[in-house]
Write a protein that holds these residues in place. Structure first.
Motif, short mmCIF file in Angstrom:
data_model
loop_
_atom_site.label_atom_id
_atom_site.label_comp_id
_atom_site.label_asym_id
_atom_site.label_seq_id
_atom_site.Cartn_x
_atom_site.Cartn_y
_atom_site.Cartn_z
N THR A 123 2.35 -55.37 20.01
CA THR A 123 1.92 -54.10 20.57
C THR A 123 0.78 -53.56 19.75
OG1 THR A 123 4.19 -53.64 21.28
CG2 THR A 123 2.65 -51.78 21.23
N LEU A 124 -0.39 -53.44 20.38
CA LEU A 124 -1.57 -52.87 19.74
C LEU A 124 -1.87 -51.54 20.42
CD1 LEU A 124 -1.71 -55.89 18.92
CD2 LEU A 124 -4.20 -55.70 18.99
N ALA A 125 -2.19 -50.53 19.63
CA ALA A 125 -2.35 -49.19 20.19
C ALA A 125 -3.54 -48.48 19.58
CB ALA A 125 -1.08 -48.36 19.94
N THR A 126 -4.13 -47.60 20.36
CA THR A 126 -5.21 -46.76 19.86
C THR A 126 -4.62 -45.55 19.14
OG1 THR A 126 -5.30 -45.56 21.95
CG2 THR A 126 -6.77 -47.46 21.72
N PRO A 127 -5.40 -44.86 18.31
CA PRO A 127 -4.86 -43.71 17.57
C PRO A 127 -4.33 -42.60 18.47
CG PRO A 127 -6.92 -44.44 16.58
CD PRO A 127 -6.77 -45.21 17.86
N ASP A 128 -4.82 -42.52 19.72
CA ASP A 128 -4.36 -41.46 20.62
C ASP A 128 -3.12 -41.85 21.41
OD1 ASP A 128 -5.58 -43.34 22.28
OD2 ASP A 128 -6.26 -41.82 23.71
N ALA A 129 -2.60 -43.04 21.21
CA ALA A 129 -1.41 -43.47 21.95
C ALA A 129 -0.21 -42.60 21.57
CB ALA A 129 -1.12 -44.94 21.67
N LYS A 130 0.62 -42.32 22.57
CA LYS A 130 1.82 -41.52 22.36
C LYS A 130 3.02 -42.26 22.94
CE LYS A 130 -0.38 -38.00 20.59
NZ LYS A 130 -0.24 -37.67 19.15
N ASP A 160 17.64 -41.43 15.79
CA ASP A 160 16.61 -40.40 15.66
C ASP A 160 15.77 -40.34 16.93
OD1 ASP A 160 14.45 -38.77 14.98
OD2 ASP A 160 13.58 -40.19 13.58
N LEU A 161 15.24 -41.47 17.36
CA LEU A 161 14.30 -41.47 18.49
C LEU A 161 14.98 -41.12 19.80
CD1 LEU A 161 12.24 -44.65 17.58
CD2 LEU A 161 11.65 -42.27 17.12
N LEU A 162 16.22 -41.58 20.00
CA LEU A 162 16.88 -41.36 21.28
C LEU A 162 17.51 -39.97 21.38
CD1 LEU A 162 18.61 -44.80 21.95
CD2 LEU A 162 16.32 -44.04 22.57
N LEU A 163 18.10 -39.49 20.29
CA LEU A 163 18.78 -38.20 20.35
C LEU A 163 17.80 -37.03 20.32
CD1 LEU A 163 21.84 -38.92 18.03
CD2 LEU A 163 21.78 -38.87 20.53
N THR A 164 16.71 -37.15 19.57
CA THR A 164 15.73 -36.07 19.54
C THR A 164 14.83 -36.09 20.77
OG1 THR A 164 14.03 -37.35 18.35
CG2 THR A 164 15.66 -36.14 17.02
N ALA A 165 14.65 -37.27 21.38
CA ALA A 165 13.77 -37.42 22.54
C ALA A 165 12.34 -36.98 22.24
CB ALA A 165 14.33 -36.69 23.75
N ARG A 166 11.94 -37.09 20.98
CA ARG A 166 10.64 -36.56 20.57
C ARG A 166 9.51 -37.54 20.88
NH1 ARG A 166 9.16 -38.69 15.54
NH2 ARG A 166 10.81 -39.84 14.44
N ILE A 167 8.32 -36.98 21.02
CA ILE A 167 7.11 -37.77 21.17
C ILE A 167 6.58 -38.11 19.78
CG2 ILE A 167 4.75 -37.82 22.08
CD1 ILE A 167 6.85 -37.72 24.27
N PHE A 168 6.15 -39.35 19.58
CA PHE A 168 5.59 -39.74 18.30
C PHE A 168 4.32 -40.56 18.51
CE2 PHE A 168 8.89 -42.64 19.60
CZ PHE A 168 8.44 -43.92 19.31
N GLY A 169 3.47 -40.55 17.50
CA GLY A 169 2.16 -41.16 17.63
C GLY A 169 2.11 -42.61 17.21
N ALA A 170 0.92 -43.18 17.32
CA ALA A 170 0.73 -44.61 17.05
C ALA A 170 1.01 -44.96 15.59
CB ALA A 170 -0.69 -45.02 17.43
N GLU A 171 0.60 -44.11 14.67
CA GLU A 171 0.81 -44.42 13.26
C GLU A 171 2.29 -44.44 12.91
OE1 GLU A 171 -1.49 -41.99 10.67
OE2 GLU A 171 -3.42 -42.74 11.42
N GLU A 172 3.07 -43.49 13.42
CA GLU A 172 4.51 -43.52 13.18
C GLU A 172 5.14 -44.72 13.85
OE1 GLU A 172 8.63 -40.91 13.51
OE2 GLU A 172 6.75 -40.04 14.23
N ALA A 173 4.69 -45.04 15.06
CA ALA A 173 5.21 -46.22 15.75
C ALA A 173 4.95 -47.48 14.93
CB ALA A 173 4.56 -46.33 17.13
N GLN A 174 3.81 -47.54 14.28
CA GLN A 174 3.53 -48.69 13.42
C GLN A 174 4.46 -48.71 12.21
OE1 GLN A 174 -0.40 -48.86 11.60
NE2 GLN A 174 -0.38 -51.10 11.68
#
Length: 259
Positions: A123-130, A160-174
């Motif tokens: 998975t490759l993503a740009t900095p604006d990916a959400k 964390d990811l499923l219970l908070t249902a929060r949006i996170f960015g590409a850097e955190e995803a990495q």
């Protein structure tokens, strides 16, 4: 095969599947899910060596289409089960595809879009990916994707990811291991093509055998997890929270949950 919701392009040994509903930010419909499954099976049969996924317009995939949400309120339990089985087949087919897969993500990749993007081998993503597993915001249970996510990030991060249902960015995803590389927007497809070329240089039989091995190592656990997920998915769609969540989303208001 003629597709209505995706585009297929071919280069030597490389096939690209582009989600092609830019006016809806490539939101998933049942038709798109079915076409993606067929396109993956067709890619393997064609003998291509690498399969790339991307999205037309400003998003990779914004999740389930509004029209599908509207229809959900009137479906029977059996119809819910069929929907869940189709999504399970989409994710399992992608996970166990015998050729390397790459997703090129820009803009939103939400809910099922996050699943599609991150179940790929790369998975490759740009900095604006959400990204985000946002199902809990509208009374869904992110059941099917949870099986794959738990394998990828472990139980603690999965919660964390499923219970908070929060949006996170590409850097955190990495950092979480869901994204391999964060690449400048203008360089994304160039980097994807370079990765594809490096994969093509390797032994195709070795790659197929490696993917079979990895799939077999996870299959017993994943099969059980998916069966449990199908039940949880169907059961959740019978709840008051599900009906309230869908209604609130369609009416553009905050949901009122019963305790």
């Amino acid at each position: 095969m003629n597709y209505k919701t995706i585009l297929i392009t071919n280069e030597p040994s490389i096939r690209t599947i582009t989600l092609n509903r830019p006016e809806r930010r490539n939101a998933m419909t049942h038709e798109m899910q079915t076409e993606l499954i067929s396109a993956m099976e067709e890619a393997v049969a064609s003998g291509c060596r690498v399969l790339i996924f991307t999205g037309a317009g400003e998003a990779f995939c914004s999740g389930l289409d509004l029209s599908e949400l509207q229809a959900m309120r009137d479906k029977s339990a059996a119809e819910y089960r069929i929907d869940a089985e189709r999504i399970a087949r989409l994710f399992v087919t992608l996970s166990e595809l015998p050729i390397p897969t790459i997703s090129a993500v820009h803009g939103p990749a939400i809910a099922g879009g996050t699943g599609l993007a991150t179940i790929c081998d790369f998975t490759l993503a740009t900095p604006d990916a959400k990204f985000g597993f946002t199902e809990a915001r509208i009374g869904f249970v992110p059941a099917l994707v949870s099986a794959f996510l738990a394998l990828q990030v472990g139980d603690r991060q999965c919660r964390d990811l499923l219970l908070t249902a929060r949006i996170f960015g590409a850097e955190e995803a990495q950092r979480l291991g869901l994204v391999n590389e964060v690449v400048a927007h203008g360089d994304l497809m160039t980097r994807v093509q370079a990765l594809a070329a490096s994969l093509i240089a390797n032994s195709p039989e070795s790659q197929r055998a490696t993917k079979r091995l990895l799939a077999s190592q996870n299959r017993a656990w994943l099969d059980a997890a998916i069966m449990a997920a199908l039940e949880a998915n169907a059961e959740s769609r019978e709840t008051a929270d599900f009906r309230e969540g869908v209604s609130a989303f369609l009416e553009k208001r905050k949901p009122v949950w019963k305790q």
